[in-house]
Scaffold this motif. Structure first.
Motif, PDB file in Angstrom:
ATOM      1  N   LYS A 270      30.562  27.816  40.166  1.00 39.07           N
ATOM      2  CA  LYS A 270      29.684  28.700  40.947  1.00 39.07           C
ATOM      3  C   LYS A 270      30.439  29.367  42.090  1.00 39.07           C
ATOM      4  CE  LYS A 270      25.140  26.652  40.007  1.00 39.07           C
ATOM      5  NZ  LYS A 270      23.940  26.028  40.593  1.00 39.07           N
ATOM      6  N   ALA A 271      31.366  28.617  42.712  1.00 38.21           N
ATOM      7  CA  ALA A 271      32.156  29.189  43.809  1.00 38.21           C
ATOM      8  C   ALA A 271      33.024  30.333  43.308  1.00 38.21           C
ATOM      9  CB  ALA A 271      33.011  28.103  44.450  1.00 38.21           C
ATOM     10  N   ILE A 272      33.646  30.130  42.174  1.00 36.73           N
ATOM     11  CA  ILE A 272      34.481  31.188  41.584  1.00 36.73           C
ATOM     12  C   ILE A 272      33.627  32.412  41.270  1.00 36.73           C
ATOM     13  CG2 ILE A 272      35.848  31.812  39.547  1.00 36.73           C
ATOM     14  CD1 ILE A 272      36.819  28.890  39.471  1.00 36.73           C
ATOM     15  N   GLU A 273      32.455  32.157  40.694  1.00 35.89           N
ATOM     16  CA  GLU A 273      31.573  33.271  40.340  1.00 35.89           C
ATOM     17  C   GLU A 273      31.067  33.992  41.588  1.00 35.89           C
ATOM     18  OE1 GLU A 273      29.985  36.046  38.149  1.00 35.89           O
ATOM     19  OE2 GLU A 273      31.245  34.410  37.366  1.00 35.89           O
ATOM     20  N   PHE A 274      30.840  33.232  42.672  1.00 41.20           N
ATOM     21  CA  PHE A 274      30.384  33.824  43.935  1.00 41.20           C
ATOM     22  C   PHE A 274      31.433  34.801  44.476  1.00 41.20           C
ATOM     23  CE2 PHE A 274      30.532  33.681  48.617  1.00 41.20           C
ATOM     24  CZ  PHE A 274      29.279  34.193  48.928  1.00 41.20           C
ATOM     25  N   TYR A 275      32.685  34.374  44.522  1.00 46.30           N
ATOM     26  CA  TYR A 275      33.736  35.250  45.052  1.00 46.30           C
ATOM     27  C   TYR A 275      34.064  36.381  44.087  1.00 46.30           C
ATOM     28  CZ  TYR A 275      34.435  32.232  49.054  1.00 46.30           C
ATOM     29  OH  TYR A 275      34.242  31.539  50.225  1.00 46.30           O
ATOM     30  N   ARG A 276      33.920  36.142  42.795  1.00 45.41           N
ATOM     31  CA  ARG A 276      34.115  37.224  41.834  1.00 45.41           C
ATOM     32  C   ARG A 276      33.062  38.309  42.053  1.00 45.41           C
ATOM     33  NH1 ARG A 276      34.092  34.493  37.393  1.00 45.41           N
ATOM     34  NH2 ARG A 276      36.329  34.535  36.944  1.00 45.41           N
ATOM     35  N   ALA A 277      31.784  37.868  42.218  1.00 46.98           N
ATOM     36  CA  ALA A 277      30.698  38.836  42.444  1.00 46.98           C
ATOM     37  C   ALA A 277      30.850  39.536  43.792  1.00 46.98           C
ATOM     38  CB  ALA A 277      29.348  38.116  42.357  1.00 46.98           C
ATOM     39  N   SER A 278      31.305  38.802  44.811  1.00 52.00           N
ATOM     40  CA  SER A 278      31.511  39.395  46.139  1.00 52.00           C
ATOM     41  C   SER A 278      32.589  40.464  46.085  1.00 52.00           C
ATOM     42  CB  SER A 278      31.908  38.305  47.146  1.00 52.00           C
ATOM     43  OG  SER A 278      30.873  37.357  47.274  1.00 52.00           O
ATOM     44  N   LEU A 279      33.694  40.180  45.433  1.00 56.53           N
ATOM     45  CA  LEU A 279      34.777  41.157  45.291  1.00 56.53           C
ATOM     46  C   LEU A 279      34.319  42.362  44.480  1.00 56.53           C
ATOM     47  CD1 LEU A 279      37.819  38.770  44.627  1.00 56.53           C
ATOM     48  CD2 LEU A 279      37.583  40.371  46.527  1.00 56.53           C
ATOM     49  N   ASN A 280      33.487  42.104  43.502  1.00 54.53           N
ATOM     50  CA  ASN A 280      32.993  43.201  42.672  1.00 54.53           C
ATOM     51  C   ASN A 280      32.176  44.192  43.489  1.00 54.53           C
ATOM     52  OD1 ASN A 280      33.124  44.159  39.989  1.00 54.53           O
ATOM     53  ND2 ASN A 280      30.968  43.666  39.708  1.00 54.53           N
ATOM     54  N   LYS A 281      31.550  43.689  44.567  1.00 53.65           N
ATOM     55  CA  LYS A 281      30.749  44.559  45.429  1.00 53.65           C
ATOM     56  C   LYS A 281      31.606  45.297  46.458  1.00 53.65           C
ATOM     57  CE  LYS A 281      25.937  43.257  45.595  1.00 53.65           C
ATOM     58  NZ  LYS A 281      25.506  44.652  45.467  1.00 53.65           N
ATOM     59  N   THR A 282      32.682  44.654  46.909  1.00 56.13           N
ATOM     60  CA  THR A 282      33.446  45.208  48.031  1.00 56.13           C
ATOM     61  C   THR A 282      34.776  45.836  47.643  1.00 56.13           C
ATOM     62  OG1 THR A 282      34.472  43.049  48.418  1.00 56.13           O
ATOM     63  CG2 THR A 282      32.440  43.529  49.606  1.00 56.13           C
ATOM     64  N   TYR A 283      35.325  45.434  46.506  1.00 60.60           N
ATOM     65  CA  TYR A 283      36.674  45.883  46.170  1.00 60.60           C
ATOM     66  C   TYR A 283      36.639  47.083  45.231  1.00 60.60           C
ATOM     67  CZ  TYR A 283      41.325  45.986  44.119  1.00 60.60           C
ATOM     68  OH  TYR A 283      42.554  46.401  43.678  1.00 60.60           O
ATOM     69  N   ASP A 284      37.596  47.978  45.420  1.00 53.35           N
ATOM     70  CA  ASP A 284      37.771  49.103  44.509  1.00 53.35           C
ATOM     71  C   ASP A 284      39.256  49.442  44.480  1.00 53.35           C
ATOM     72  OD1 ASP A 284      37.208  51.010  42.691  1.00 53.35           O
ATOM     73  OD2 ASP A 284      36.101  52.331  44.044  1.00 53.35           O
ATOM     74  N   ILE A 285      39.724  49.963  43.361  1.00 53.16           N
ATOM     75  CA  ILE A 285      41.135  50.333  43.279  1.00 53.16           C
ATOM     76  C   ILE A 285      41.362  51.609  44.072  1.00 53.16           C
ATOM     77  CG2 ILE A 285      41.359  49.230  41.030  1.00 53.16           C
ATOM     78  CD1 ILE A 285      41.370  51.978  39.736  1.00 53.16           C
ATOM     79  N   SER A 286      42.583  51.891  44.428  1.00 56.80           N
ATOM     80  CA  SER A 286      42.905  53.047  45.281  1.00 56.80           C
ATOM     81  C   SER A 286      42.692  54.365  44.543  1.00 56.80           C
ATOM     82  CB  SER A 286      44.363  52.950  45.735  1.00 56.80           C
ATOM     83  OG  SER A 286      45.234  53.095  44.617  1.00 56.80           O
ATOM     84  N   ASP A 287      42.514  55.440  45.352  1.00 55.75           N
ATOM     85  CA  ASP A 287      42.351  56.774  44.756  1.00 55.75           C
ATOM     86  C   ASP A 287      43.591  57.165  43.972  1.00 55.75           C
ATOM     87  OD1 ASP A 287      39.850  56.971  45.851  1.00 55.75           O
ATOM     88  OD2 ASP A 287      40.531  58.044  47.648  1.00 55.75           O
TER      89      ASP A 287
END
Length: 712
Positions: A270-287
């Motif tokens: 669950k912890a791994i999934e939590f941080y995976r989902a958090s990164l999915n919301k905040t992270y994006d690759i560069s332009d």
């Protein structure tokens, strides 16, 4: 190697002269190399001889020390169609009567032929991958199997297959197969006898039992268990169900440990999934990376419009997810995940991360919160242990009141019926058409006493009876046990034969002809000879290497002295081998102490003599046993002393192996020194001749100059 320009001025064959000078010097090195070669051959011969002597010491000689090897018995029977018999040294000589009432057999079960139809009523052929539920067996059925004193249980689920059932039977200790051609199960006990019989029944959970099992599965976190943990869990739970015994306190503690481990694994997931989902919301690759991806698809003429836009979006998303997975592997996120597992993740943290989801009505969906939340380590452990405590309590209560009940027809779909192994069934006796041959014990009457066994053989007072058939009422088989004089004689004869072989080999090496005029061949000499001539030459040298060898002489002396000595028996008389009819006297005076059994049919020289050894074995076997075991013990002890370790030899070695290894090492060093010395010497000779050539060249030049002056 430098290029040597020799003899240009002097006209001398410098290389030939140097080679002749060096040849005399190399003779000294060659002598050392010859010594080394002979020592290596000698070492090889001793290794082979050592192996032979040690084998004799460890096996034949060792066996002859013990009196049990002289007490062989034999057994004969009056009817070999009913039984055969073998007698050990413990068996008492005499005659015995044996009646065979029954012979042990294993239990065999053959199912009726399966009737497997699909939903349309068409007949199908069942395979090992066919689900039991497709055959019509209800999910939740509990199969109980008892093999001897071992109980096992299998809960049939929607995905339980024929293979699973066969494996269940095999793991419980049966021979189990499903024959797809015959469409039948074949089950049998692995060992014969009534104690190895087995029973099988289909059962249904009580309502309390069904609830208890469900709660126990949830408490242990069954879905999160590793394979080994699941195996252990099933062993405890279904072992209790099968045997009808409550889960013990020790097993309860084991379940708690499994449950805590399962909860920890769930927390980490669950912890791994939590941080995976958090990164999915905040992270994006560069332009810049997005632009590279777009340019890649610009050259793809197969895509256009919406397809190209979708392909670009998919590629960007794939790259993003790849980056997220890499981030989760970094030390930073490993630490975050580890800390989260320890402290837990709350609903507030999930909301703060923006991972809580509202349903269609705008109300927060609880499932989106529980997907990530879990308690801290201490609380999680306490909750898991408490859940097991409660679930095991309910389970044990259900066991006490009867967790399952027989459902009667549950096995019919497998062509089987409930059976306890106590009754045999023929085809047609049961609705399932199952056939059962029950297990049986061996029963014999031995001199009036009834004896039983779960095998087809039975040992009685040192006599092993192998049963082949039953006897008719009132009939019996006579078993006669007697001393096997021939077997003891053959044992002694084999020992003497091996002793003679060892002694003959040693005598041959010790008395070999001299080869003092033979030296190790040089490469040039070998080239001038045929391979056969080289082998004969080398063999002549090798055969002489142990001639008059002091170590070998000592061994020969020990062998002869101990075996030709005397031994005082318990009757007060002193005996030697000659008193037993074993002699060293022979017309061939060069035998060197070989032993002969007078009167033995295989001894050409003494075959016509009286066989004193056989006569004594028949009339006074104890004296033969005492004397031979005593003499063998003396030789055994003497050889043991010869093998003791020293500065010259290793343990279990009859020759000076350490000394030889040291000598070989010295020879190698001496050869290496000679090679270096000769190389320097050769270089010195060439340097001297080179200096001479230089001096002659200068003298010639001066003469030429003087001649030119005088001529002018």
């Amino acid at each position: 190697m430098p290029i040597r320009m020799t003899g240009l001025t002097s006209g001398l064959d410098t290389e030939s002269i140097v080679n002749q000078l060096m040849s005399a010097q190399r003779t000294k090195q060659t002598k050392v190399e010859n010594k080394k070669q002979k020592l290596e051959w000698k070492q090889e011969i001793w290794k082979g001889l050592n192996t032979k002597i040690y084998g004799f010491y460890k096996d034949s000689l060792s066996k002859m020390k013990y009196s049990s090897n002289y007490s062989t018995k034999k057994a004969s029977v009056s009817d070999s169609t009913k039984l055969t018999a073998t007698a050990s040294t413990k068996a008492a000589a005499g005659s015995y009567k044996v009646s065979v009432n029954s012979i042990a057999s294993a239990q065999y079960v053959t199912s009726g032929k399966l009737s497997y139809k699909d939903s349309s009523g068409n007949t199908n052929t069942a395979t090992t991958s066919t689900k039991l539920s497709d055959l019509g067996m209800s999910s939740g059925t509990v199969l109980k199997l008892e093999v001897g004193d071992k109980s096992s249980a299998l809960e049939v689920k929607d995905d339980t297959t024929i293979k699973d059932f066969v494996n269940f039977c095999s793991n419980a200790g049966l021979n189990a197969t499903f024959d797809e051609k015959q469409q039948r199960f074949f089950l049998s006990s692995k060992d014969s006898g009534e104690e190895n019989s087995f029973s099988l029944s289909a059962n249904t959970y009580s309502s309390e039992g069904d609830t208890a099992i469900t709660e126990l599965n949830d408490a242990v976190g069954l879905a999160n268990l590793k394979s080994s943990q699941k195996t252990k869990y099933n062993s405890i739970v279904y072992g209790s169900i099968a045997s009808g015994t409550q889960i013990s306190d020790d097993d309860k503690e084991t379940l708690k440990s499994i449950a805590v481990s399962s909860a920890d694994a769930d927390a980490k997931s669950k912890a791994i999934e939590f941080y995976r989902a958090s990164l999915n919301k905040t992270y994006d690759i560069s332009d810049e990376e997005k632009e590279k991806i777009k340019k890649k698809y610009d050259s793809d003429l197969t895509l256009s419009g919406d397809d190209r836009t979708k392909a670009i979006a998919d590629a960007i998303e794939k790259r993003k997810q790849s980056d997220i997975e890499e981030k989760l592997k970094t030390d930073e996120y490993k630490t975050k995940i580890s800390e989260a597992v320890t402290k837990g993740i709350t609903a507030e943290e999930v909301r703060k991360a923006g991972l809580a989801v509202n349903d269609d009505s705008g109300v927060e969906d609880p499932a989106s919160i529980s997907k990530y939340t879990f308690e801290k380590t201490e609380t999680r452990k306490e909750n898991a242990e408490n859940a097991i405590e409660s679930a095991v309590g309910k389970f044990n209560t259900a066991i006490e009141s009867g967790i399952t009940s027989d459902n009667g027809s549950g096995l019919l779909k497998l062509g089987l019926s409930n059976f306890d192994g106590a009754t045999s069934y023929k085809e047609g006796d049961l609705a399932s058409n199952m056939v059962l041959s029950k297990a049986a014990d061996t029963e014999i009457v031995y001199n009036g006493a009834t004896l039983t066994s779960n095998n087809t053989s039975i040992e009685v007072a040192g006599v092993t009876l192998n049963l082949l058939g039953t006897t008719a009422a009132g009939e019996s088989v006579n078993v006669t046990v007697s001393n096997d004089t021939s077997a003891v004689y053959d044992t002694i004869k084999e020992f003497i034969t091996e002793y003679n072989s060892i002694l003959k080999t040693m005598n041959t090496y010790y008395d070999a002809a001299s080869a003092s005029s033979y030296e190790v061949l040089t490469d040039e000499q070998k080239e001038a000879m045929s391979d056969d001539e080289v082998d004969k030459w080398n063999t002549k040298i090798k055969d002489s290497l142990l001639r008059r060898d002091s170590t070998l002489s000592s061994l020969i002396s020990v062998m002869k002295t101990d075996m030709m000595g005397s031994y005082k028996a318990s009757n007060g008389k002193t005996y030697s081998l000659a008193n037993l009819g074993i002699s060293t006297s022979s017309k061939n005076y060069n035998e060197g102490g070989l032993l002969h059994i007078k009167g033995d049919e295989d001894d050409d020289e003494f075959a016509d003599s009286t066989n004193t050894l056989m006569k004594m074995l028949e009339e006074d076997p104890d004296t033969v046993k005492e004397v031979l075991s005593g003499l063998a013990s003396n030789l055994y002890d003497s050889l043991n002393k010869k093998m003791s370790t020293s500065t010259m030899s290793s343990a279990l070695t009859f020759y000076n192996d350490k000394e030889m290894a040291s000598q070989l090492s010295d020879y190698k060093k001496e050869i290496s020194n000679w090679e270096s010395k000769l190389s320097d010497m050769e270089e010195k000779y060439y340097s001297q001749f080179s200096a001479m050539e230089t001096a002659l060249a200068k003298l010639q030049s001066q003469q030429n100059t003087l001649s030119s002056y005088l001529g002018s």
